[in-house]
Design a protein around this motif. Structure first.
Motif, mmCIF file in Angstrom:
data_model
loop_
_atom_site.group_PDB
_atom_site.id
_atom_site.type_symbol
_atom_site.label_atom_id
_atom_site.label_comp_id
_atom_site.label_asym_id
_atom_site.label_seq_id
_atom_site.Cartn_x
_atom_site.Cartn_y
_atom_site.Cartn_z
ATOM 1 N N UNK A 161 12.862 -4.585 2.788
ATOM 2 C CA UNK A 161 11.977 -4.035 2.008
ATOM 3 C C UNK A 161 11.883 -4.802 0.692
ATOM 4 N N UNK A 162 10.531 -4.623 0.139
ATOM 5 C CA UNK A 162 10.032 -5.344 -0.867
ATOM 6 C C UNK A 162 8.824 -4.495 -2.029
ATOM 7 N N UNK A 163 8.992 -4.795 -3.059
ATOM 8 C CA UNK A 163 8.021 -4.266 -3.843
ATOM 9 C C UNK A 163 6.889 -5.237 -4.345
ATOM 10 N N UNK A 164 5.607 -4.750 -4.226
ATOM 11 C CA UNK A 164 4.293 -5.526 -4.431
ATOM 12 C C UNK A 164 3.300 -4.679 -5.146
ATOM 13 N N UNK A 165 3.159 -5.012 -6.636
ATOM 14 C CA UNK A 165 2.109 -4.240 -7.129
ATOM 15 C C UNK A 165 0.853 -5.004 -7.440
ATOM 16 N N UNK A 166 -0.050 -4.238 -7.939
ATOM 17 C CA UNK A 166 -1.137 -4.905 -8.557
ATOM 18 C C UNK A 166 -1.238 -5.536 -9.952
ATOM 19 N N UNK A 167 -1.779 -6.478 -10.165
ATOM 20 C CA UNK A 167 -1.535 -7.117 -11.457
ATOM 21 C C UNK A 167 -1.891 -6.247 -12.572
ATOM 22 N N UNK B 245 -7.539 -1.851 -7.868
ATOM 23 C CA UNK B 245 -6.709 -3.032 -7.618
ATOM 24 C C UNK B 245 -5.528 -2.486 -6.702
ATOM 25 N N UNK B 246 -5.086 -1.339 -6.895
ATOM 26 C CA UNK B 246 -3.838 -1.000 -6.162
ATOM 27 C C UNK B 246 -4.467 -0.782 -4.698
ATOM 28 N N UNK B 247 -5.640 -0.141 -4.528
ATOM 29 C CA UNK B 247 -5.762 0.034 -2.960
ATOM 30 C C UNK B 247 -6.157 -1.209 -2.607
ATOM 31 N N UNK B 248 -6.316 -2.435 -3.341
ATOM 32 C CA UNK B 248 -6.461 -3.717 -2.412
ATOM 33 C C UNK B 248 -5.255 -4.323 -1.954
ATOM 34 N N UNK B 249 -4.308 -3.933 -2.892
ATOM 35 C CA UNK B 249 -3.028 -4.159 -2.346
ATOM 36 C C UNK B 249 -2.434 -3.574 -1.024
ATOM 37 N N UNK B 250 -2.755 -2.148 -0.907
ATOM 38 C CA UNK B 250 -2.428 -1.533 0.020
ATOM 39 C C UNK B 250 -3.177 -1.812 1.440
ATOM 40 N N UNK C 152 3.567 4.633 -5.529
ATOM 41 C CA UNK C 152 3.413 5.400 -6.864
ATOM 42 C C UNK C 152 1.921 5.408 -7.273
ATOM 43 N N UNK C 153 1.115 6.073 -6.900
ATOM 44 C CA UNK C 153 -0.375 6.060 -7.029
ATOM 45 C C UNK C 153 -0.718 6.008 -8.432
ATOM 46 N N UNK C 154 -1.688 5.083 -8.829
ATOM 47 C CA UNK C 154 -2.336 5.066 -10.176
ATOM 48 C C UNK C 154 -3.102 6.207 -10.370
ATOM 49 N N UNK D 28 11.873 -3.971 10.828
ATOM 50 C CA UNK D 28 11.100 -3.249 10.129
ATOM 51 C C UNK D 28 10.787 -3.985 8.917
ATOM 52 N N UNK D 29 9.572 -3.590 8.259
ATOM 53 C CA UNK D 29 8.959 -4.136 6.913
ATOM 54 C C UNK D 29 8.460 -2.867 6.339
ATOM 55 N N UNK D 30 9.169 -2.610 5.168
ATOM 56 C CA UNK D 30 8.628 -1.632 4.095
ATOM 57 C C UNK D 30 8.125 -2.318 2.954
ATOM 58 N N UNK D 31 7.063 -1.813 2.475
ATOM 59 C CA UNK D 31 6.606 -2.080 1.016
ATOM 60 C C UNK D 31 6.413 -0.970 0.200
ATOM 61 N N UNK D 32 7.182 -1.222 -1.157
ATOM 62 C CA UNK D 32 6.822 -0.426 -1.927
ATOM 63 C C UNK D 32 5.742 -0.837 -3.053
ATOM 64 N N UNK D 33 4.745 0.140 -3.348
ATOM 65 C CA UNK D 33 3.482 -0.438 -4.271
ATOM 66 C C UNK D 33 3.529 0.408 -5.572
ATOM 67 N N UNK D 34 4.231 -0.005 -6.435
ATOM 68 C CA UNK D 34 4.008 0.738 -7.868
ATOM 69 C C UNK D 34 2.601 0.689 -8.603
ATOM 70 N N UNK D 35 2.465 0.962 -9.596
ATOM 71 C CA UNK D 35 1.081 1.119 -10.271
ATOM 72 C C UNK D 35 0.829 -0.532 -10.640
ATOM 73 N N UNK D 36 1.910 -0.968 -11.491
ATOM 74 C CA UNK D 36 1.632 -2.251 -11.618
ATOM 75 C C UNK D 36 3.105 -2.807 -11.807
ATOM 76 N N UNK D 37 2.921 -4.244 -11.965
ATOM 77 C CA UNK D 37 4.015 -5.225 -11.881
ATOM 78 C C UNK D 37 4.814 -5.375 -13.034
ATOM 79 N N UNK D 38 4.301 -5.106 -14.084
ATOM 80 C CA UNK D 38 4.975 -5.643 -15.317
ATOM 81 C C UNK D 38 5.444 -4.580 -16.143
ATOM 82 N N UNK D 39 5.003 -3.214 -16.086
ATOM 83 C CA UNK D 39 5.818 -2.310 -16.914
ATOM 84 C C UNK D 39 7.240 -2.101 -16.782
#
Lengths: 341, 497, 336, 344
Positions: free
Chosen positions: D72-78, D84-89, D103-105, D40-51
Motif C-alpha cells: 500500500x502506498x500514498x500518492x497525492x497531487x502536488x 490534478x487529483x484526477x490526473x493522479x488517479x 480523499x476527494x478534493x 495486491x497493490x493499493x493506492x491512497x490518493x489524498x487531497x495533496x501531499x504537503x498538508x
C-alpha cells in the motif's frame, strides 16, 4: 525643476489618490478605517508583502523580473526552522535571521549566476528556479506545517506599542517586525540613491550596454542584486513565521504575482530603468489595504475576488492612462521647445 | 613632426568567420583632427571598438602612451585619455541629464557613493563647455536625439582626454547643430586634444579634418592629408566605384494633384499647412529638427490626427485615422528611425519585405502562398539590388543601405500613389545613397508622387522638383531647386540671415 | 535554423525521459493503459499552454486562461443543468449540449476580447491586466456559484467528452491535436500569424507598417480566450462538473511549458511544435513519476525546473562554443 | 480557428454513441480479488501531499503496510486541485492498482475517473466524500451532520448559547467545509434559538492560510462589534482567529472553534481562549480506508458493525438509508484535559 506636470506624469500621486479614495470608502462603509487599531492591523499586514516588494522592485528596475522570490523565502525559512528545531536551539533570533538570510543569499546567488554570467533571460530562469526550490522544499525536505523554535515565538511577541480603538475598545499590537521593514526600506533607499551600486542598477535597467561602457561592472552588480534579493526574501520568511509562530511552507507561495502587480502599479516600469521605493510602498499598501478591507467595505465573501480583480483593472487602467496623457503633453512641449533651440 | 597619440598596426578581427578587419593601420598625431571614413560595414566601428578596448584584436598591436600593447581594456583606454562618443551615445534614457553627465566621471574616480551636489557641479561644468542650455533634472528620454547627442558630447569633454573619438556624430544633427559641434571640435583642438572623426559624409570630412584614413571591406585603402584629396577620389576610395550624380530635372507635375493638404493643423506641432502634390513630382520638405516636418508627415500617414484641416486624395476628402487607412489610400512611409520604426531586426529579410502586402499574398483561410511570398521577395531583392545571399537571414545582417532598401521595397510592393520618405539616406553609405536617389527619380518618372523630408540640403537640391521650407510648424517658403542654393535654404530654415 | 535546433533538443529531451521511464518501469510505462491515461490528461492544460504561447509571441502574457476556462465552463454547466431535465434522453439533450458549448466558446472570446482591449487600448501591461482578469473571471465564477461545483450535467455531455475513438483516442486528445495543428498552421503560414510574430518583435515598427496593433492584440487574446474555453469544456467533461477553481495551478505550469517549448518571453519567436513537445515531456515526467511510490510528486517540479534551467544553460554554452568555433574557422581562413 | 470549431462541433454531433460511465451500481462482492494477497497493490490518493493532515495520514498508511505486508502506498497531487487529483488517479488506474482509496478534493469532479476505475474492476473507497456516487464505500469518521452539530455544541457552550456568530471555511470552493458549516448552521437553527448567524457575512473565506484567517477575524470583529463566535471548518481557523481574539483584547468575550490539530491549538486551549477543537486522527482514517479496501478485495461482507481495526473505526454503521456511507465514532474533542496526550 519640479513642476506640477512632472509630478502628474508619475504614478505615485495617482496611487496615493487611490489609497485616499479607498480609505474614505472604507471609513464611510464601516467607520473603522481611521481607528488606531485598524491602522496598526494594516501596518502589520504590510510587513511581509512590503519586504518582498523591495527586492521585487529592484529586480524590475534592473530590467529583469523575478517570480521565484517567494519560493526562496519559503525554502530558506523552512530549512532554517527545521535545523533550529532539531538542534534544540534556544538562543537569539538573530541567528535565525542570519541563517535564513544566508540560505536566501545562496539560493539567490544560484540564479544570479545564471542571469549575470550566462546572461540567461530572467523570467525563464526564475520560473525554473521557483519550480526547483518549491519542489525541493516539498520533495527533498518533505515540508509540512511545523512549529517554530522558542526564540522565534518570543520574537513574534515583541510588541512596539498597542493601539486601542476608542469606539470599540479593541486593541491591536504593532509587531516589532515593522522595524525590519522600515530598516530595509531605509537600507534600500540609501543603496539605490546614494551608492554607485544602486545607481548602477538603474543604469543597467536603462541601457545595459551603455552601463558596461560607462565602467559599471554589470555582472557583479547583477550578482549582488540577486544575492540581496535572496537574502531579503530569507529574512522576510523568518519575520513571517515569527509573527504567526507557525511555519507553514505554503504561506507565502503564490504571493509573487500580486507583489509584482503592486510594484508595477506603484509606477515601476515593467521594462526596467524606472521605479521608486515610495511608489512601490504605495502600490503594495494599496493592494494590502484592499485585500484586508473587503469585509469592512461589506463586499460579500463570494464576490470579493471579482471585486479585487475589478479594482486592479480599473486602478492600473486609470494610472496607465493618466501617465500616458501627462507624458504625451510633455513630449509635445519638449519637441516645440527643442525646435526653437 | 608632431608626436603620435595613438598608433595601431596590423589589426585583425573576425566575428563568426567574417573578417571585419584585415590588418588595419591607423596613426593619430597630437592635436590633429583625423577623419576615419568608410562605408557601413567597412570596419570603422570595429576599429573604434578595438581602440577603446571594447574588442580584443585577434592580431596586431596598439601603441598608446609610448607603450606597445596587444590588447587594451576599456578602463586602460580611458585612463590613457581615449574617449569614445558612440553612435547610440551610450546614455541612460531613464536617468536625469545630471546623472548621465556625472556618472562616468564618478566611476572613473572609483567612487562608491553618489554625491548629488558634486554630481550637479560636474554636470553644470559639462554643459557650460559648449554653452548648452538644458534642464539638468529632466530624464534624458524626454529629449530629442540632437539634445541627447550634445549630452553625450558634453560628457566626453569632461574627461581629461587626449583623444576623443566621435562615431558619426552628425548623423542626427541639423546644420546649425553641426556648425556648433564643429566649433566645439576646433576649440578642443586648440586645447591640444586630438579628434578622430568618423564619418562617411564628404562635406564634413573636407570641412573639419586635416588628415584622413579610408577603410573599405576591413582594409586600408587610402590615407593622407585632406588637402590632397578631391571629392571624386574620396567617393572612389570609399566605394570602389565611380559615380556621377546627374542633376535631376523632372518633367514637372503631370495632371491633377493626387494629394491635397488644406489648412492642416495640429496643436504644438504644425499649423495651417496647405500644398498640392501631383504624380511625378518629388516634393522636398526641409527644416530643422522640431520644425514640425516629421509630425506633419506622420499625420498624413495616419499615425497622429490633425486638430483641423483636410486631406484630399485624388480630389476626394480622405479621413485618414490609421496607418491602415493611409495604406488603403495608396500612401507609403519610410520612417526616419529605420532601426526602431522601420525594421523588425531579428526577423527575416523576407518577412520584412512583404509585411505590408501580406493581404495580397494570402490565399484561402488567410494562408500565405509561399511561392508568391518568395517570388515577391526575390523580385524586390533583384529590382533594388539588395545585397544578400539568403532572404531567410535576419534583416539585421544587412548593411544600413540595404536595410533602407528593404523598407522601401515593403512600400513599393504596394500599389502606391504617394511615397513619403523621412530622411531617406540618413546613415546610409554613399553607394546605397546614389542607388536610392536614382530609384526615386525612376519612380517619379513612372508617375509616383514622392515627398522627401530631409535636412540633407544637397540631397533635397539634387532630388526634389520643388522644395518647401518649414520653420516652427509652418511653411516659410516654396522654392524651385534650380534657382536656389544651400545657403538660402539654410537661412530660411533657421530664420537667421 | 536556431529554432529548429531547439526542436531537436526538445525531441532529445522527450526521448531521454521516455527511455528512462521505459527502462525503469517497463511493465507500466509502455502500456496502452498508460498512454490512454496520458492522452486523457494533458489536453486541458496543453490547450491552455497553446493559448498562453500565442500571447507570449506577441510580447505579452495571458495569466487569465484558467479563469476564462472555468467561467466558460460554469456558464455552459448552468445552461445544461437548467435546461436539461435529469435523465433526459440524448436526443433531447443534444441541442442544449451544442448550445452550451457555443455559449462557453462565446464567453471565452468575450473574456479574451476584454483582456485584449485592456492591453491594447488602455495600455495596461499584459502581466498586470491579465492578473486582474484572472481575479475578475474567477471572482465572477465564484460569485455566480457561491463557489459550489456545478454538477448534474446530462449524461450525454460527459459521455461525449469521454468518448474514445477506435477505443483508443479520447476526444479531448483529438481536439488538442486539431488545435495544435490549426494554431501551428496559422502561425507558420497565415497572414495573421506573421503579423503576430512581427508585432511581438517590434510593436513600433508594426505600427509604422500599418499592421493594426490594437486589432492584432485583441484578436490574439480572443484566440487565447477561445482556446481556454475549449480547455474549460474538456475539464468540465473530465470532471463531469464545473467549478470556479478547477485547475488553478495550471497557470504557471502553462507558462513553464511555453517557455521550455521555445517561446521567447520577449515576443517574436517560438513554434507550437515546440510547445507540443514540451507538453508531452511534462506528461511523461508526471505519469512516470507517479509510478514510483516512494518519490514525491514534487520531484516533478524539481526535474521540471532543473530541465528548464539545464536547457537554457546548454543552449547558451552551445551558442558560445559555436561562436568560438566560427572565430577559429575565420582565423584559419585568414592564414590560408 | 473557425475550422477547428466547426470540426469540433460536428464531431460532437456525430458521436452520440456513448460509453456509459455513470449511473451504474456495482456489487462489492464482485470485486473479490483472485490474485494472491502479496500481489495486491493499493493506492491512497489524498487531497495533496504537503498538508500536515495528509502527512499524518501517510503514517497510518505506513503502519498498515507494516502490519499486513500488503503493498500500500500514498500518492497525492502536488497541489490541492481537483483536476490534478484526477490526473493522479488516471495514472493509478493505468498502473493497474487493485484498489484506490481517495480523499476527494471535490467528489463531483472525480465521478468520471472513479467510474472508469470501477468499470475496470478496481475497488474504490472514499473518505470525506459522502456524496460520491462512483465508489463502493465511503467511510466517514462521523456524519457531516454529526460533525457540524458537534462543532456547534462546542461553540454554543462557549458563547452561552446566545449571540451572533459566523462560519469560516478554508475556501468557499471546498465542498466538505461548506457541508460541515451548513450542518452546523442547521443544528443551531434547530437547537439554539437565541443564537443568530451574522447575516451580512454568513461565510468567510481564509484561502487556507493562517495569516489570512487572522486578518479576516480581525476585520470581522472590527466591523461587527456584536459578533461573539466563529465556527471554523478549516484547521487553520482556530489558531488564526484565537490569535486575533487575544490581540484585540476580546478574550472571554469572543469565541472560536473548528476542526484542528492539537499542537497548533495547544497554546490557545491552555490559555483558555479556546475551549475545544474537534479532531479525528487522519492516520487512523488512512488505516481504516485501507482496511475497508482489503475487506472488499478479500470478499468479506461489509455490514453494520464491521471493524476497520483503527481507533474510533471499530464498529462502523451505515448511514440511515445508505448502503455506501459508513459512519464511525472517531471524533475527539480536544480540550485542556487531553491536548498534550496526542503527540502530534
Amino acid at each position: 525643476m519640479i513642476t506640477a506636470r512632472r509630478i502628474l506624469a508619475r504614478s505615485e500621486p495617482w496611487v496615493l489618490a487611490a489609497i485616499v479614495m479607498l480609505s474614505l470608502l472604507i471609513q464611510a462603509r464601516s467607520g473603522q478605517f481611521f481607528t488606531g487599531n485598524n491602522l496598526v492591523d494594516l501596518a502589520r499586514a504590510l510587513i511581509v508583502p512590503g519586504l518582498l516588494s523591495i527586492g521585487c522592485m529592484m529586480v524590475i528596475v534592473s530590467g529583469g523580473i523575478d517570480v521565484s522570490f517567494t519560493a526562496i523565502a519559503s525554502l530558506a525559512m523552512y530549512v532554517t526552522d527545521k535545523i533550529l528545531l532539531q538542534s534544540g536551539y534556544s538562543g537569539n533570533v538573530l541567528l535565525a535571521y542570519a541563517m535564513s538570510g544566508g540560505f536566501g543569499l545562496l539560493l539567490g546567488a544560484l540564479y544570479g549566476f545564471l542571469i549575470a554570467f550566462l546572461r540567461l533571460p530572467t523570467l525563464v530562469v526564475t520560473l525554473g528556479t521557483g519550480s526547483l526550490y518549491t519542489g525541493l522544499m516539498y520533495g527533498a525536505f518533505a515540508a509540512s506545517a511545523s512549529d517554530v523554535p522558542p526564540s522565534m515565538i518570543a520574537h513574534g511577541k515583541e510588541i512596539l506599542f498597542t493601539a486601542t480603538n476608542a469606539k470599540l475598545g479593541l486593541t491591536s499590537e504593532m509587531p516589532s517586525q515593522i522595524l525590519i521593514l522600515v530598516g530595509m526600506l531605509a537600507l534600500a533607499f540609501l543603496l539605490l540613491r546614494y551608492t554607485m551600486l544602486g545607481r548602477g542598477i538603474y543604469a543597467i535597467g536603462g541601457d545595459e550596454a551603455a552601463a558596461e561602457r560607462a565602467g559599471f561592472n554589470v555582472r557583479l552588480i547583477k550578482m549582488f542584486l540577486y544575492c540581496f534579493v535572496g537574502a531579503l526574501a530569507g529574512i522576510t520568511g523568518i519575520s513571517r513565521i515569527s509573527m504567526m509562530a507557525y511555519a507553514d511552507p505554503s504561506t507565502m507561495l503564490g504571493m509573487e504575482l500580486t507583489v509584482i502587480a503592486a510594484v508595477v502599479l506603484g509606477g515601476t516600469r515593467v521594462t526596467g530603468g524606472l521605479g521608486t521605493l515610495t511608489g512601490t510602498i504605495l502600490g503594495i499598501a494599496l493592494m494590502t489595504i484592499l485585500a484586508n478591507s473587503l469585509i469592512l467595505i461589506g463586499i460579500p465573501t463570494y464576490w470579493s475576488r471579482a471585486f479585487t480583480g475589478a479594482v486592479i483593472i480599473i486602478g492600473t487602467g486609470v494610472t496607465a492612462r493618466q501617465i500616458a496623457s501627462a507624458t504625451g503633453r510633455r513630449r509635445e512641449l519638449k519637441k516645440t521647445k527643442g525646435g526653437g533651440a | 613632426m608632431a608626436s603620435t597619440v595613438l598608433k595601431v598596426e596590423g589589426i585583425e578581427k573576425s566575428f563568426g568567420g567574417v573578417r571585419a578587419l584585415k590588418g588595419v593601420s591607423l596613426e593619430i598625431r597630437a592635436g590633429e583632427i583625423h577623419c576615419l571614413a568608410g562605408e557601413n560595414g567597412s570596419g570603422k566601428s570595429t576599429l573604434i571598438k578595438v581602440i577603446s578596448g571594447a574588442h580584443e584584436p585577434d592580431a596586431g598591436w596598439i601603441e598608446i602612451g609610448g607603450r606597445r600593447l596587444t590588447r587594451l581594456s576599456p578602463i586602460e583606454a580611458i585612463s590613457h585619455g581615449v574617449q569614445v562618443i558612440y553612435q547610440d551615445f551610450s546614455i541612460f534614457p531613464n536617468l536625469t541629464v545630471m546623472e548621465n553627465l556625472a556618472l562616468n566621471m564618478e566611476l572613473m574616480d572609483k567612487r562608491a557613493f553618489m554625491n548629488y551636489r558634486r554630481a550637479r557641479a560636474i554636470a553644470a561644468r559639462a554643459v557650460s563647455q559648449i554653452g548648452f542650455d538644458i534642464d539638468l533634472d529632466e530624464r534624458v528620454e524626454n529629449f530629442s536625439v540632437a539634445d541627447r547627442q550634445l549630452i553625450a558630447i558634453c560628457r566626453a569633454l569632461l574627461q581629461d582626454s587626449k583623444l576623443i573619438i566621435m562615431d558619426e556624430p552628425t548623423s542626427a544633427l541639423t546644420k546649425k547643430e553641426v556648425k556648433a559641434l564643429f566649433s566645439v571640435i576646433k576649440d578642443l583642438q586648440s586645447r591640444g586634444i586630438s579628434i578622430l572623426f568618423v564619418s562617411h559624409k564628404l562635406d564634413e570630412v573636407f570641412e573639419i579634418s586635416e588628415r584622413y584614413t579610408i577603410l573599405r571591406s576591413g582594409e586600408n585603402v587610402a590615407m593622407g592629408s585632406t588637402d590632397e584629396l578631391d571629392r571624386s577620389a574620396f567617393a572612389f576610395h570609399m566605394t570602389g566605384r565611380e559615380f556621377s550624380e546627374e542633376s535631376y530635372r523632372p518633367a514637372g507635375p503631370r495632371g491633377d494633384p493626387i494629394l491635397s493638404v488644406k489648412g492642416l493643423s495640429r496643436r504644438g506641432c504644425y499649423s495651417g499647412i496647405s500644398f498640392d502634390l501631383a504624380p511625378g513630382e518629388i516634393l522636398g520638405i526641409t527644416g530643422l529638427l522640431g520644425s514640425g516636418r516629421t509630425e506633419l508627415v506622420e499625420t498624413l500617414f495616419g499615425l497622429t490626427r490633425p486638430d483641423s484641416g483636410a486631406v484630399e486624395v485624388r480630389g476626394n476628402r480622405a479621413r485618414i485615422r490609421s496607418v491602415k487607412e493611409a495604406i488603403r489610400h495608396g500612401l507609403g512611409y519610410v520612417p526616419s528611425d529605420r532601426l526602431t520604426e522601420g525594421l523588425f531586426l531579428p526577423q527575416t529579410i523576407e518577412r520584412n519585405t512583404v509585411i505590408a502586402v501580406l493581404d495580397r499574398l494570402a490565399g484561402g483561410l488567410g494562408l500565405l502562398r509561399r511561392k508568391a511570398v518568395a517570388e515577391t521577395t526575390a523580385r524586390w531583392i533583384r529590382d533594388l539590388s539588395i545585397a544578400t545571399k539568403d532572404p531567410s537571414l535576419p534583416v539585421r545582417t544587412l548593411s544600413g543601405g540595404n536595410q533602407q532598401k528593404v523598407v522601401l521595397a515593403r512600400w513599393l510592393a504596394n500599389d502606391l500613389s504617394v511615397l513619403i520618405l523621412n530622411g531617406p539616406t540618413m546613415g546610409v553609405d554613399i553607394g546605397s545613397k546614389y542607388d536610392i536617389h536614382a530609384l526615386m527619380r525612376k519612380l517619379a518618372a513612372e508617375g509616383l508622387a514622392i515627398i522627401i523630408v530631409s535636412d540633407d540640403l544637397p540631397e533635397v537640391l539634387a532630388c526634389a522638383s520643388r522644395i518647401i521650407v518649414m520653420r516652427e510648424g509652418a511653411f516659410v517658403r516654396e522654392l524651385d531647386p534650380a534657382s536656389t542654393t544651400e545657403s538660402v535654404l539654410s537661412e530660411l530654415s533657421t530664420g537667421v540671415a | 535554423m536556431k529554432k529548429d535546433q531547439n526542436l531537436a533538443r526538445l525531441l532529445v529531451m522527450l526521448a531521454v525521459v521516455f527511455a528512462l521511464m521505459a527502462a525503469l518501469r517497463p511493465g507500466q510505462f509502455v502500456t496502452m493503459a498508460n498512454f490512454g491515461s496520458m492522452m486523457r490528461q494533458f489536453p486541458e492544460y496543453g490547450i491552455m499552454a497553446i493559448g498562453i504561447s500565442l500571447t507570449m509571441i506577441t510580447g505579452g502574457i495571458d495569466l487569465g486562461v484558467v479563469g476564462t476556462a472555468n467561467l466558460s465552463a460554469i456558464l455552459a454547466a448552468k445552461l445544461l443543468i437548467g435546461a436539461v431535465p435529469r435523465g433526459a434522453p440524448p436526443e433531447q439533450a443534444l441541442p442544449f449540449v451544442a448550445l452550451a458549448a457555443l455559449l462557453a466558446l462565446a464567453c471565452g472570446l468575450a473574456c479574451g476580447a476584454f483582456a485584449g482591449l485592456l492591453i491594447s487600448r488602455f495600455k495596461i501591461p499584459a502581466i498586470l491586466a491579465t492578473l486582474g482578469t484572472q481575479q475578475l473571471y474567477t471572482g465572477i465564477a465564484i460569485g455566480i456559484t457561491n463557489g459550489r461545483p456545478q454538477s448534474g450535467l446530462p449524461l450525454l455531455y460527459s459521455n461525449l467528452g469521454n468518448t474514445e475513438f477506435l477505443g483508443l483516442f479520447p476526444l479531448s486528445f483529438l481536439i488538442f491535436l486539431l488545435a495544435a495543428l490549426a494554431i501551428g498552421l496559422m502561425l507558420s503560414r497565415a497572414r495573421f500569424g506573421t503579423c503576430m510574430y512581427m508585432l511581438g518583435t517590434n510593436p513600433k515598427a508594426a505600427q509604422y507598417a500599418g499592421l493594426g496593433n490594437a486589432s492584432i492584440l485583441v484578436r490574439t487574446y480572443m484566440l487565447s480566450g477561445l482556446l481556454s474555453s475549449v480547455a474549460g469544456l474538456i475539464m468540465m467533461a473530465r470532471a463531469n462538473s464545473a467549478k470556479a477553481e478547477y485547475g488553478t495551478p495550471y497557470t504557471l505550469q502553462c507558462v513553464l511549458i511555453a517557455v521550455l517549448g521555445g517561446i521567447d518571453p520577449n515576443g517574436g519567436f517560438g513554434k507550437i511544435a515546440g510547445v507540443t513537445l514540451a507538453v508531452f515531456i511534462l506528461q511523461f515526467l508526471s505519469s512516470g513519476l507517479n509510478m514510483f511510490n516512494s518519490i514525491s510528486n514534487f520531484y516533478r517540479d524539481v526535474i521540471w525546473g532543473g530541465v528548464l534551467i539545464l536547457a537554457l544553460v546548454v543552449n547558451s554554452l552551445l551558442a558560445r562554443r559555436e561562436a568560438r568555433l566560427a572565430v577559429r574557422r575565420g582565423a584559419r581562413a585568414t592564414r590560408a | 480557428m473557425k475550422r477547428t470549431l466547426v470540426v469540433m462541433l460536428s464531431l460532437i454531433l456525430v458521436l452520440v454513441v456513448a460509453v456509459p460511465f455513470f449511473g451504474q451500481t456495482y456489487d462489492p462482492m464482485k470485486f473479490k480479488s483472485s490474485k494472491p494477497q502479496s500481489a495486491w497493490k493499493i493506492a491512497l490518493v489524498p487531497k495533496d501531499a504537503t498538508n500536515a493532515w495528509f502527512v499524518r495520514m501517510e503514517q497510518g498508511v505506513k503502519r498498515y503496510a507494516k502490519d499486513t505486508g500488503i503493498n500500500v502506498f500514498q500518492k497525492g497531487p502536488p497541489k490541492t486541485d481537483a483536476a490534478m487529483q484526477a490526473q493522479v488517479i488516471e495514472d493509478m488506474i493505468a498502473q493497474g492498482v487493485d484498489a484506490i482509496c481517495v480523499v476527494p478534493v471535490d467528489p463531483a469532479a472525480l465521478e468520471p475517473v472513479l467510474g472508469q476505475a470501477l468499470s475496470k474492476g478496481i475497488v474504490v473507497i472514499d473518505h470525506e466524500g459522502s456524496s460520491q456516487q462512483n465508489c463502493l464505500y465511503d467511510i466517514e469518521a462521523f456524519s457531516n451532520q454529526g460533525l457540524g452539530a458537534a462543532l456547534m455544541q462546542v461553540l454554543a457552550k462557549s458563547m452561552g448559547e446566545k449571540g451572533t456568530y459566523t462560519t469560516m471555511v478554508g475556501n468557499v470552493t471546498n465542498a466538505s467545509h461548506n457541508e460541515w458549516a451548513d450542518a452546523a448552521v442547521a443544528y443551531q437553527k434547530a437547537k439554539y434559538p437565541s443564537m443568530t448567524l451574522l447575516a451580512a457575512e454568513p461565510r468567510v473565506e481564509i484561502m487556507d492560510n493562517l495569516d489570512t484567517a487572522y486578518q479576516r477575524a480581525k476585520e470581522l470583529f472590527k466591523k461587527y462589534p456584536a459578533l461573539k463566535g466563529v465556527l471554523g471548518t478549516s484547521s487553520l481557523s482556530t489558531p488564526g482567529t484565537a490569535r486575533a481574539i487575544e490581540e484585540l483584547g476580546l478574550k472571554g468575550k469572543a469565541f472560536v472553534t473548528s476542526v484542528g490539530m492539537p499542537n497548533e491549538n495547544a497554546p490557545f486551549i491552555k490559555r483558555g481562549t479556546v475551549d475545544a477543537v474537534m479532531l479525528w486522527d487522519s492516520a487512523e482514517a488512512g488505516y481504516a480506508m485501507l482496511a475497508a479496501a482489503v475487506a472488499v478485495l478479500k470478499g468479506d461482507k461489509v455490514a453494520n458493525g464491521i471493524d476497520l481495526k483503527a481507533k474510533g473505526w471499530n464498529s462502523m454503521q451505515f448511514a440511515p438509508g445508505s448502503t455506501k456511507v459508513l459512519l464511525g465514532q472517531s471524533w475527539i474533542n480536544i480540550t485542556k484535559a487531553n491536548v498534550d496526550s496526542f503527540g502530534f
